[in-house]
Design a protein around this motif. Structure first.
Motif, PDB file in Angstrom:
ATOM      1  N   MET A 196     -15.737  15.195 -92.034  1.00 41.53           N
ATOM      2  CA  MET A 196     -15.944  14.740 -90.666  1.00 41.53           C
ATOM      3  C   MET A 196     -14.629  14.733 -89.902  1.00 41.53           C
ATOM      4  N   ILE A 197     -14.745  15.046 -88.619  1.00 43.77           N
ATOM      5  CA  ILE A 197     -13.627  15.002 -87.683  1.00 43.77           C
ATOM      6  C   ILE A 197     -13.891  13.852 -86.716  1.00 43.77           C
ATOM      7  N   PHE A 198     -12.936  12.948 -86.582  1.00 48.28           N
ATOM      8  CA  PHE A 198     -13.059  11.844 -85.634  1.00 48.28           C
ATOM      9  C   PHE A 198     -12.151  12.080 -84.429  1.00 48.28           C
ATOM     10  N   VAL A 199     -12.620  11.623 -83.273  1.00 49.08           N
ATOM     11  CA  VAL A 199     -11.776  11.549 -82.080  1.00 49.08           C
ATOM     12  C   VAL A 199     -11.786  10.102 -81.590  1.00 49.08           C
ATOM     13  N   PRO A 200     -10.778   9.703 -80.810  1.00 51.57           N
ATOM     14  CA  PRO A 200     -10.611   8.283 -80.479  1.00 51.57           C
ATOM     15  C   PRO A 200     -11.736   7.706 -79.621  1.00 51.57           C
ATOM     16  N   SER A 201     -12.082   6.468 -79.922  1.00 50.33           N
ATOM     17  CA  SER A 201     -12.961   5.658 -79.081  1.00 50.33           C
ATOM     18  C   SER A 201     -12.077   4.676 -78.319  1.00 50.33           C
ATOM     19  N   VAL A 202     -12.086   4.756 -77.005  1.00 43.92           N
ATOM     20  CA  VAL A 202     -11.207   3.911 -76.194  1.00 43.92           C
ATOM     21  C   VAL A 202     -11.520   2.440 -76.456  1.00 43.92           C
TER      22      VAL A 202
END
Length: 415
Positions: A377-383
């Motif tokens: 899995m690739i995660f990107v930021p959650s503000v």
């Protein structure tokens, strides 16, 4: 797996990805609301049906010729130059929690379609076939058990699951509403090794990446989840004439049980409570609450569940109520494939994007796929670490970066 080849960079269309995220948000948006008001697209709802239709139209535009399996999952394929090879499978889900956000799941699905669009536009043909997945009922709000579609694909459905009832609807009828075929549910099961690798882009849903200013997360593993239902039976009586020592207050027992969910290093949540008769002048005679426990170790949350059950027996004695605690759902933890993790890190480095490894505290369809083959899995930021909320937000540039990492990783893994 042989070492992954290196792909030349072509890039994704960030503005198109944003437009589609905004357009999909119309299905389930509050009446008169805007994108920032979030979405309620619970699985099997009219909004879910409409959202699925929109996504399938984009899949058709990309030449994917979408099909729906017996569980209600949507798949679309793109041929590779070697049809004998197993495909690279990637995607996510579009169902949401009530009053949820517009990035959870949606980003992974629409980025998967964007990957196909860019491959078509740049006339790049991968050696392996590609397969995009839109999983059905990942959230599990409907029928209180998540990862339904991916569990069906992995052969992990429980006996009698299709006969469960939620809000007066039988699950098999809900599956029919999204064009599944519950009478042939066994055909949704995929054999182990039916894909070369499974990849999923997702928002982190926590605050680590945003806090540290890191654009890419490489998931090491996904937590195990146990979900319990506690039914409490007391005795409904007049609130003004029943002395406190004489009460059998189901709500009081529920409150004590909620406080007992104090897991320490693990994560525990009481997120749903019902009380009956739910009147201000009546001592509650019955209550029901959900308890969810999460940790990377299944054995640790099993021990925690046993401790809560023991405490429930004590609370029942103290409050003169009866408490039945039963486990409704269990999802095993899953480790991401080390070589796929490395591939994501190498792609990120070539794109000049800093990455870090981290666990996933949320459940994902990828953990079902781990039963069948290598996954990552690739995660990107959650503000602000906010998710399952209308305030859920991932910066548009981070959405595009995540899609770019997915695009390049798919190209590398598919050859």
């Amino acid at each position: 797996m042989a070492p992954f080849a290196r792909a030349a960079r072509e890039g994704v269309n960030g503005p198109r990805l944003r437009r589609r995220l905004e357009e999909l948000s119309l299905h389930g948006r509050p009446s008169g609301g805007t994108f920032t008001d979030g979405v309620s697209r619970v699985a099997y709802s009219d909004a879910d049906v409409a959202g699925r239709a929109l996504v399938m139209s984009w899949m058709r535009d990309a030449g994917l010729n979408p099909r729906i399996d017996a569980a209600g999952n949507i798949f679309g394929n793109r041929a590779g130059t070697d049809p004998k090879l197993e495909p690279v499978l990637f995607g996510s889900h579009i169902d949401s929690v009530p009053s949820g956000g517009n990035f959870d799941g949606d980003l992974g699905v629409l980025s998967a379609i964007e990957v196909i669009e860019r491959l078509n536009e740049t006339r790049v043909q991968t050696r392996r076939p590609l397969e995009v997945a839109v999983w059905c009922n990942e959230e599990g709000v409907a029928f209180n058990n998540g990862l339904y579609g991916s569990r069906a694909a992995a052969g992990l459905l429980t006996d009698g699951e299709l006969d469960h009832v939620w809000n007066g609807v039988v699950k098999r009828d809900a599956v029919r509403k999204v064009s599944g075929n519950p009478d042939r549910i066994e055909t949704a099961r995929r054999p182990a090794g039916s894909f070369h690798a499974y990849l999923e882009l997702h928002i982190e849903q926590g605050g680590t990446l945003d806090r540290e200013g890191i654009p890419v997360g490489v998931v090491e593993g996904i937590v195990a989840i146990d979900r319990y239902i506690a039914d409490i039976r007391g005795f409904a009586n007049h609130a003004g004439t029943t002395p406190m020592p004489d009460r059998q207050d189901a709500m009081l027992a529920a409150a004590y049980l909620t406080v007992a969910v104090e897991p320490g290093r693990q994560v525990g949540t009481v997120g749903h409570i019902e009380v009956s008769p739910n009147a201000p002048n009546v001592v509650p005679g019955a209550a029901r609450l959900s308890i969810e426990l999460r940790d990377l170790s299944s054995s640790k949350i099993a021990k925690l569940g046993a401790a809560i059950e023991e405490r429930a027996r004590g609370i029942a004695t103290e409050t003169r109520t009866a408490i039945e605690l039963r486990r409704e759902a269990h999802h095993e933890s899953a480790a991401a494939d080390p070589r796929l993790q490395t591939a994501i890190e190498e792609v990120s480095a070539r794109l000049n994007l800093k990455s870090r490894r981290l666990p996933s505290g949320a459940g994902h369809d990828a953990q079902s796929m781990a039963h069948l083959g290598p996954m990552a899995m690739i995660f990107v930021p959650s503000v602000g670490g906010i998710s399952h909320s209308p305030r859920e937000f991932t910066r548009w540039e981070d959405c595009a970066r995540g899609a770019e990492v997915l695009f390049e990783t798919v190209r590398v893994v598919a050859g």
